[in-house]
Design an enzyme around this catalytic site. Sequence first.
Site, short mmCIF file in Angstrom:
data_model
loop_
_atom_site.label_atom_id
_atom_site.label_comp_id
_atom_site.label_asym_id
_atom_site.label_seq_id
_atom_site.Cartn_x
_atom_site.Cartn_y
_atom_site.Cartn_z
N CYS A 131 28.53 43.37 43.27
CA CYS A 131 29.10 42.97 41.98
C CYS A 131 28.66 41.58 41.53
O CYS A 131 28.21 41.40 40.40
CB CYS A 131 30.63 43.06 42.04
SG CYS A 131 31.43 41.93 43.20
N HIS A 182 35.91 40.77 43.31
CA HIS A 182 35.10 41.67 42.48
C HIS A 182 35.01 41.07 41.08
O HIS A 182 35.96 40.47 40.58
CB HIS A 182 35.72 43.06 42.41
CG HIS A 182 34.84 44.07 41.76
ND1 HIS A 182 33.66 44.50 42.32
CD2 HIS A 182 34.94 44.73 40.57
CE1 HIS A 182 33.08 45.40 41.53
NE2 HIS A 182 33.84 45.53 40.44
N HIS A 194 30.01 46.57 35.50
CA HIS A 194 30.04 45.96 36.83
C HIS A 194 29.29 46.84 37.82
O HIS A 194 28.96 48.00 37.53
CB HIS A 194 31.49 45.77 37.30
CG HIS A 194 32.25 47.06 37.46
ND1 HIS A 194 32.99 47.36 38.58
CD2 HIS A 194 32.38 48.16 36.65
CE1 HIS A 194 33.55 48.54 38.45
NE2 HIS A 194 33.20 49.05 37.29
#
Length: 222
Positions: A131, A182, A194
């Site tokens: 990510c 994240h 993402h």
Amino acid sequence: MVRFLRTLMMVVFLITLSFSTSYAAGQFRVGDRGNEIAEIQDKLVVLGYDVMADGDFGPATVEAVKDFQKSQGIKADGLIGPATYTALLGKDMPDISSGANYIAGRIITTSMNYIGVPYLFGGTTPSAFDCSGYVQYVFAKAGISLPRTADIQYEAGIPISTADLIPGDLVFFTTYTYGASHVGIYLGDGNFIHASSSRGVTIDSLGNSYYSSHYIGARRIL
């Protein structure tokens, strides 16, 4: 799955179209924000138009711009191009290709190029991303340097409330460990892109039950 893919591709198309028309045209338009917009609005206020100089190019600003354009014999499209800008402010329109709105457009457009790239923990290239590696790579393509990991990226920029999110902001979640673990790039309309550990680079909604329950905040880098 087929329905999901169709929806995903439609979202990609609409977002890409929005940014390609907005930034490639070299015009200020609805959705743009910043000091340049506030300056335009302030001049409209001085001229007696019913608009607030809040730096947010919304519907009221569009209508005021159209009315001004009509008074000047300029095509009343609600866009601030060179002719409208000069007529309104009495000076040449600046190059907006280095402005925050333009850079955000580049980031969003670039981010779309990697949809479907697989996930790999530690991945930092288009062959595979994690990510934060994905976010760092996309921002680097626009000339913006970011730290490598999500927890450190969470310390960059300025905090932004969910209500104030605009495309190009970073959204953060707590997932496999405490704190920001994240990160994604906000696209607008409640969506973000993402590198998902299960699906690779993809688009999801902040309203998704999983992400809404793990969301911890956002940062504005631009």
